[in-house]
Design a protein around this motif. Structure first.
Motif, PDB file in Angstrom:
ATOM      1  N   ALA A 112       0.832  -1.204   0.000  1.00  0.00           N
ATOM      2  CA  ALA A 112       0.000   0.000   0.000  1.00  0.00           C
ATOM      3  C   ALA A 112       0.865   1.252   0.000  1.00  0.00           C
ATOM      4  N   VAL A 113       1.936   1.217   0.811  1.00  0.00           N
ATOM      5  CA  VAL A 113       2.840   2.366   0.849  1.00  0.00           C
ATOM      6  C   VAL A 113       3.508   2.562  -0.501  1.00  0.00           C
ATOM      7  N   SER A 114       3.962   1.452  -1.098  1.00  0.00           N
ATOM      8  CA  SER A 114       4.606   1.533  -2.415  1.00  0.00           C
ATOM      9  C   SER A 114       3.640   2.069  -3.465  1.00  0.00           C
ATOM     10  N   THR A 115       2.382   1.642  -3.374  1.00  0.00           N
ATOM     11  CA  THR A 115       1.378   2.127  -4.323  1.00  0.00           C
ATOM     12  C   THR A 115       1.155   3.628  -4.158  1.00  0.00           C
ATOM     13  N   ARG A 116       1.099   4.070  -2.905  1.00  0.00           N
ATOM     14  CA  ARG A 116       0.916   5.500  -2.662  1.00  0.00           C
ATOM     15  C   ARG A 116       2.095   6.308  -3.191  1.00  0.00           C
ATOM     16  N   VAL A 117       3.308   5.772  -2.988  1.00  0.00           N
ATOM     17  CA  VAL A 117       4.499   6.467  -3.477  1.00  0.00           C
ATOM     18  C   VAL A 117       4.482   6.546  -4.996  1.00  0.00           C
ATOM     19  N   ASP A 118       4.103   5.432  -5.639  1.00  0.00           N
ATOM     20  CA  ASP A 118       4.036   5.429  -7.104  1.00  0.00           C
ATOM     21  C   ASP A 118       2.978   6.398  -7.606  1.00  0.00           C
ATOM     22  N   ARG A 119       1.826   6.403  -6.904  1.00  0.00           N
ATOM     23  CA  ARG A 119       0.756   7.306  -7.321  1.00  0.00           C
ATOM     24  C   ARG A 119       1.175   8.766  -7.163  1.00  0.00           C
ATOM     25  N   ARG A 120       1.881   9.045  -6.069  1.00  0.00           N
ATOM     26  CA  ARG A 120       2.372  10.407  -5.870  1.00  0.00           C
ATOM     27  C   ARG A 120       3.371  10.775  -6.966  1.00  0.00           C
ATOM     28  N   ALA A 121       4.309   9.842  -7.277  1.00  0.00           N
ATOM     29  CA  ALA A 121       5.317  10.130  -8.292  1.00  0.00           C
ATOM     30  C   ALA A 121       4.675  10.393  -9.643  1.00  0.00           C
ATOM     31  N   GLU A 122       3.654   9.580  -9.983  1.00  0.00           N
ATOM     32  CA  GLU A 122       2.973   9.776 -11.266  1.00  0.00           C
ATOM     33  C   GLU A 122       2.251  11.114 -11.296  1.00  0.00           C
ATOM     34  N   GLY A 123       1.603  11.439 -10.169  1.00  0.00           N
ATOM     35  CA  GLY A 123       0.867  12.699 -10.128  1.00  0.00           C
ATOM     36  C   GLY A 123       1.779  13.903 -10.241  1.00  0.00           C
TER      37      GLY A 123
ATOM     38  N   PRO B  78      -1.542  12.345  -1.717  1.00  0.00           N
ATOM     39  CA  PRO B  78      -2.810  11.756  -2.157  1.00  0.00           C
ATOM     40  C   PRO B  78      -3.618  11.098  -1.046  1.00  0.00           C
ATOM     41  N   ASP B  79      -2.991  10.760   0.073  1.00  0.00           N
ATOM     42  CA  ASP B  79      -3.702  10.035   1.129  1.00  0.00           C
ATOM     43  C   ASP B  79      -4.347  10.946   2.164  1.00  0.00           C
ATOM     44  N   MET B  80      -4.102  12.226   2.063  1.00  0.00           N
ATOM     45  CA  MET B  80      -4.727  13.139   3.029  1.00  0.00           C
ATOM     46  C   MET B  80      -6.204  13.308   2.696  1.00  0.00           C
ATOM     47  N   ARG B  81      -7.027  13.321   3.732  1.00  0.00           N
ATOM     48  CA  ARG B  81      -8.465  13.479   3.515  1.00  0.00           C
ATOM     49  C   ARG B  81      -8.820  14.906   3.153  1.00  0.00           C
ATOM     50  N   SER B  82      -8.068  15.846   3.691  1.00  0.00           N
ATOM     51  CA  SER B  82      -8.339  17.252   3.425  1.00  0.00           C
ATOM     52  C   SER B  82      -7.064  17.909   2.907  1.00  0.00           C
ATOM     53  N   HIS B  83      -7.227  18.802   1.933  1.00  0.00           N
ATOM     54  CA  HIS B  83      -6.093  19.526   1.369  1.00  0.00           C
ATOM     55  C   HIS B  83      -6.270  21.030   1.562  1.00  0.00           C
ATOM     56  N   LYS B  84      -6.951  21.383   2.645  1.00  0.00           N
ATOM     57  CA  LYS B  84      -7.053  22.788   3.011  1.00  0.00           C
ATOM     58  C   LYS B  84      -5.676  23.284   3.454  1.00  0.00           C
ATOM     59  N   LEU B  85      -5.443  24.571   3.300  1.00  0.00           N
ATOM     60  CA  LEU B  85      -4.158  25.134   3.710  1.00  0.00           C
ATOM     61  C   LEU B  85      -3.871  24.859   5.181  1.00  0.00           C
ATOM     62  N   SER B  86      -4.886  25.026   6.024  1.00  0.00           N
ATOM     63  CA  SER B  86      -4.697  24.844   7.461  1.00  0.00           C
ATOM     64  C   SER B  86      -4.300  23.416   7.798  1.00  0.00           C
ATOM     65  N   THR B  87      -4.699  22.452   6.967  1.00  0.00           N
ATOM     66  CA  THR B  87      -4.322  21.053   7.180  1.00  0.00           C
ATOM     67  C   THR B  87      -2.943  20.766   6.607  1.00  0.00           C
ATOM     68  N   LEU B  88      -2.668  21.294   5.438  1.00  0.00           N
ATOM     69  CA  LEU B  88      -1.400  21.010   4.762  1.00  0.00           C
ATOM     70  C   LEU B  88      -0.199  21.549   5.528  1.00  0.00           C
ATOM     71  N   VAL B  89      -0.328  22.736   6.099  1.00  0.00           N
ATOM     72  CA  VAL B  89       0.832  23.329   6.763  1.00  0.00           C
ATOM     73  C   VAL B  89       1.278  22.520   7.972  1.00  0.00           C
ATOM     74  N   LYS B  90       0.415  21.658   8.493  1.00  0.00           N
ATOM     75  CA  LYS B  90       0.761  20.853   9.663  1.00  0.00           C
ATOM     76  C   LYS B  90       1.778  19.773   9.332  1.00  0.00           C
ATOM     77  N   ILE B  91       1.881  19.392   8.062  1.00  0.00           N
ATOM     78  CA  ILE B  91       2.816  18.337   7.678  1.00  0.00           C
ATOM     79  C   ILE B  91       4.036  18.896   6.956  1.00  0.00           C
ATOM     80  N   ILE B  92       4.145  20.218   6.868  1.00  0.00           N
ATOM     81  CA  ILE B  92       5.273  20.856   6.184  1.00  0.00           C
ATOM     82  C   ILE B  92       6.121  21.575   7.231  1.00  0.00           C
TER      83      ILE B  92
END
Length: 516
Positions: A304-315, A452-466
């Motif tokens: 599953a992790v490998s699939t997510r990484v591949d999906r991210r790379a393709e995107g 791709p695995d985050m449920r929300s891509h709001k700015l307030s959510t994204l900045v928490k992982i950056i």
């Protein structure tokens, strides 16, 4: 007699344990499939009832209690067929090498000090050294720290030009110990137990843990410096032998003893040797099923992790044109409005960041817009922009748009969720007789491709992982900075551009706000 007791009696034949096969176990793969039928007769309300129960026990049946597939279980069972062969030495003569935990299987226990277990690998003199003895008392888990301590002592002796042959012998022995424990660690993922309790002490005492006999080439835990010291002190050995055949024998015997100990632990009564052997099939199957289920779960998680990484790379790869837009100066912007309806609401605040290709903010633009209607109370509460601020610092919509257009100057323009911003900007430009013609790029789909695995891509959510990303505050300038942090982080994941870290890069050469 009750129906339950009739069934129990039919199964057991008595109140004791089930009959066992007293023939010696075979070293070949055992046929663990057995099928039998038990018929029980009982009477309910005077009517006779006949109950037939078919029993099948097989170590290779379909999915077990832990979801292990039959094929996997069969292969694993073949691998551990040696468990059914007799244990040498016999249990009554067995003395464990390391008994850090009580081993209830064996009645005879060897009287030993806490450091006795190390003697197959180093002399008593070295073990008695304070810096070494303190680590030995901690048990086998400190084996790597033992090697570090011995190397430190050898360096001290070499610096003082003193004899250190005994220390070298001890270092060689500890390297062999590390390889032994590494070999035993392979079984931890199958049995989830410390098998050192089941290693015969006498077998290790007979082991030739000597550099002259075994050499260094097949002792992986020896470092290059260790080998250099050994050769300098004892010369180049004539042969190089592997300890692995001995380790394999010790490991197999330990597994045999462990499985028999599990049979005894699972019984409430004293079992004969034949009954212990008869219980091995069930214990081994249970252990193997659990191990296979864990392995399958880990493999599924890894896939599953490998699939997510591949999906991210393709995107991210599909966004090549986006990254090209950041190879020259670009603009990241945001607006605040008096509401969500573009037909009924107005632009309240405009802000933009001019950014260099390496991610440094060159300059900033921000302004409050003097809206026709009053600032709604909920907007004032959300953004902190009050009517008094607008009255004092606000400029006309046309002046705000002219300044914004001049600042952007047809450079690539990034918004987070640009659909919202442009549905206000385009009509505003048209109302004021201007065209909104600069290329607009949305960071929202960029964020979805990067994470791709985050449920929300709001700015307030994204900045928490950056790392070190500024927090959006529903003010146009702070939200633009947060959008820039998201864009740069996504670009870094895609392997494009030199991305500076921290908020200093986002706030270099800031222009003072006109209204704060």
């Amino acid at each position: 007699m009750s129906l339950f007791n009739r069934i129990k009696s039919a199964f057991l034949g008595s109140e004791g344990p089930p009959p066992v096969d007293n023939s010696p176990p075979s070293t070949a793969t055992p046929d663990c499939s057995q099928r039998s039928t038990v018929t029980v007769e009982a009477a309910f309300g005077g009517e006779p009832v006949r109950l037939s129960i078919s029993i099948c026990t097989s170590i290779g049946e379909s999915n077990g209690a832990y979801g292990a597939a039959a094929e996997q279980l069969s292969r694993k069972s073949d691998e551990y067929a040696y468990v059914f062969s007799p244990v040498v030495p016999a249990e009554e003569n067995f003395s464990p090498w390391f008994s850090g935990d009580p081993c209830p299987l064996y009645a005879k226990q060897r009287d030993q000090t806490r450091g006795d277990w190390i003697h197959p690998f180093m002399s008593h003199q070295v073990a008695a050294l304070p810096s070494v003895g303190s680590l030995i008392s901690q048990g086998v888990n400190g084996h790597k720290r033992l090697a570090v301590a011995l190397r430190a002592l050898i360096r001290e002796k070499r610096k003082a030009k003193e004899e250190y042959q005994e220390l070298l012998h001890a270092l060689y022995g500890v390297a062999v110990l590390c390889d032994l424990l590494e070999s035993f660690g392979r079984e931890r993922l199958t049995f989830f137990a410390d098998l050192t309790n089941y290693v015969p002490f006498d077998e290790l005492l007979r082991m030739r843990c000597q550099y002259a006999w075994m050499g260094y080439a097949k002792v992986p835990s020896l470092m290059k410096t260790d080998v250099k010291w050994l050769i300098a002190e004892f010369g180049e050995p004539s042969v190089h032998h592997s300890f692995e055949p001995l380790f394999d024998t010790l490991r197999r015997d330990a597994v045999r003893r462990f499985c028999r100990a599990e049979v005894i632990r699972g019984s409430k009564m004293r079992l004969s040797p034949a009954e212990i052997e008869a219980g091995l099939t069930q214990v081994l199957r249970r252990k193997l099923e659990f191990s296979i289920s864990i392995d399958n779960e880990n493999r599924a998680r890894s896939t599953a992790v490998s699939t997510r990484v591949d999906r991210r790379a393709e995107g991210l790869e599909a966004l090549e044109n986006v990254w090209e837009a950041t190879n020259s100066d670009f603009v990241v912007a945001d607006i605040e409005t008096t509401g969500l309806d573009a037909d009924a609401c107005e632009i309240l605040e405009l802000a933009a960041l001019l950014v260099s290709p390496v991610g440094l903010v060159i300059s900033e633009y921000s302004c409050l817009v003097r809206v026709r209607s009053r600032v709604p109370s909920f907007i004032a509460e959300l953004t902190g922009i009050t009517q008094a601020m607008v009255d004092e610092h606000g400029i006309s919509e046309r002046d705000a748009l002219v300044g914004f257009a001049s600042f952007v100057a047809q450079r690539p323009l990034f918004f987070h969720n640009s659909t919202f911003d442009t549905k206000f900007l385009v009509p505003a430009f048209e109302r004021n007789g201007m065209n909104f013609i600069c290329p607009v790029i949305d960071t929202l789909p960029i964020a979805r491709a990067a994470w791709p695995d985050m449920r929300s891509h709001k700015l307030s959510t994204l900045v928490k992982i950056i790392d070190d990303a500024p927090t959006p505050t529903h003010r146009a300038l702070s939200d633009a900075r947060a959008a820039l942090a998201v864009l740069l982080a996504a670009r870094a994941l895609a392997g494009h551009g030199a991305v500076p870290r921290g908020t200093d890069a986002l706030l270099s050469n800031p222009a003072p706000s006109a209204y704060l």
